[in-house]
Design a protein around this motif. Structure first.
Motif, short mmCIF file in Angstrom:
data_model
loop_
_atom_site.label_atom_id
_atom_site.label_comp_id
_atom_site.label_asym_id
_atom_site.label_seq_id
_atom_site.Cartn_x
_atom_site.Cartn_y
_atom_site.Cartn_z
N ALA A 81 -3.23 9.84 1.65
CA ALA A 81 -3.23 9.69 3.11
C ALA A 81 -2.79 8.28 3.47
O ALA A 81 -3.43 7.30 3.10
CB ALA A 81 -4.63 9.98 3.65
N ASP A 82 -1.67 8.17 4.18
CA ASP A 82 -1.14 6.85 4.55
C ASP A 82 -1.52 6.54 6.00
O ASP A 82 -0.98 7.15 6.92
CB ASP A 82 0.38 6.83 4.36
N GLU A 83 -2.44 5.61 6.18
CA GLU A 83 -2.92 5.20 7.51
C GLU A 83 -3.29 6.41 8.38
O GLU A 83 -2.80 6.55 9.51
CB GLU A 83 -1.85 4.36 8.23
N PRO A 84 -4.17 7.29 7.90
CA PRO A 84 -4.42 8.54 8.62
C PRO A 84 -5.09 8.36 9.98
O PRO A 84 -5.03 9.27 10.81
CB PRO A 84 -5.36 9.31 7.68
N LYS B 123 0.82 -1.22 0.00
CA LYS B 123 0.00 0.00 0.00
C LYS B 123 0.86 1.27 0.00
O LYS B 123 0.67 2.16 -0.83
CB LYS B 123 -0.92 0.01 1.24
N THR B 124 1.78 1.35 0.93
CA THR B 124 2.62 2.55 1.04
C THR B 124 3.49 2.71 -0.20
O THR B 124 3.67 3.83 -0.71
CB THR B 124 3.49 2.47 2.32
N THR B 125 4.00 1.61 -0.70
CA THR B 125 4.84 1.67 -1.91
C THR B 125 4.06 2.28 -3.07
O THR B 125 4.56 3.17 -3.77
CB THR B 125 5.34 0.25 -2.26
MG LIG Z 1 2.16 1.13 4.88
#
Ligand SMILES: [Mg+2]
Ligand SMILES: Nc1ncnc2c1ncn2[C@@H]1O[C@H](COP(=O)(O)OP(=O)(O)O)[C@@H](O)[C@H]1O
Length: 232
Positions: free
Chosen positions: A168-171, A47-49
């Motif tokens: 938004a990464d894991e907001p 996901k983050t990638t």
């Molecule tokens: Mg992540």
């Protein structure tokens, strides 16, 4: 509908020791203006990638990612920075606020990179803080705020430029249930009223109920892509 992000046969390899690890395996996706979409899946699924490549913070190993008509792998660092400062907003799990700055200064910060007068900046900051219910915290510093308030400041900072796309990464990862719902309602409202496109990375079940589209990743592959009607 206008396509704002296109991901074509995207592969991302990371060098690990003498070999490499493939974090994204031929991902194909399209995102349209106004979407409110989540990349969901277990930790390590990519996901983050994917979010970082869409945000021009990293580049594809193979394939292409086109953000607002620009192919991110072909931008030089200056062009990538230009795209980020003009068109993109970022929200992170741990807020990333500047501790010595006030709420006002934190929200004003992204606009210092743009060519705007001080009056114009002030008007924008105050309007954005009003949307987020933070007008009485203008002079506070992050240490004087709750986690939920800090994340609202981070949303204000992401929104102040009126970006086309917010990533938004894991907001909600550091927020309790009430604050998570509050933050999500706020973002859903901004999505609806300003037509800002939001792409989240999340494994928080609370987020999922608000999404208009869920893209599920597993081991670097898209295993589900589902458009839905969010809860009222
Ligand atoms: Mg992540
Ligand atoms: N810079 C890196 N170097 C090596 N491996 C990485 C790097 N970044 C991410 N990875 C690996 O890629 C996979 C996907 O990571 P990530 O995108 O952070 O997953 P998620 O956000 O879904 O938890 C994980 O196995 C992670 O260890």
């Amino acid at each position: 509908m206008k396509t704002i992000v296109e991901v074509k046969n995207l592969v991302k390899n990371f060098t690990v020791g003498n070999g490499f690890f493939t974090a994204l395996k031929s991902v194909n996706l399209e995102f349209e203006k106004g979407e409110f979409v989540g990349l969901v899946g277990p930790s390590g699924s990519g996901k983050t990638t994917l979010l970082n490549i869409i945000g021009t913070l990293d580049i594809p190993s193979e394939g292409e990612v086109v953000v607002l008509s620009k192919s991110v792998g072909k931008l030089n660092p200056k062009q990538a920075a230009q795209l980020r400062k003009e068109e993109l907003g970022f929200i992170f799990q741990n807020y990333n606020l500047l501790p010595v700055y006030t709420v006002f200064e934190n929200v004003e910060f992204p606009m210092l990179l743009l060519n705007m007068s001080a009056d114009e900046r002030k008007e924008r900051v105050m309007e954005t803080l009003k949307w987020l219910g933070l007008t009485d915290k203008v002079k506070s510093r992050p240490a004087q705020l709750s986690g939920g308030e800090c994340q609202r400041v981070a949303i204000a900072r992401a929104m102040v430029k009126r970006p086309s796309l917010v990533l938004a990464d894991e907001p909600t990862a550091n927020l309790d249930s009430d604050n998570s719902h509050n933050i999500l309602q706020t973002m859903a409202k901004l999505n609806k009223e300003l037509e800002t496109t939001f792409i989240f990375a999340t494994h928080d079940e609370k987020v999922i109920g608000y999404l208009k589209r869920i893209i599920r990743l597993q081991d670097g592959k898209v295993v589900e892509d589902n458009k839905l009607t969010p809860n009222p």
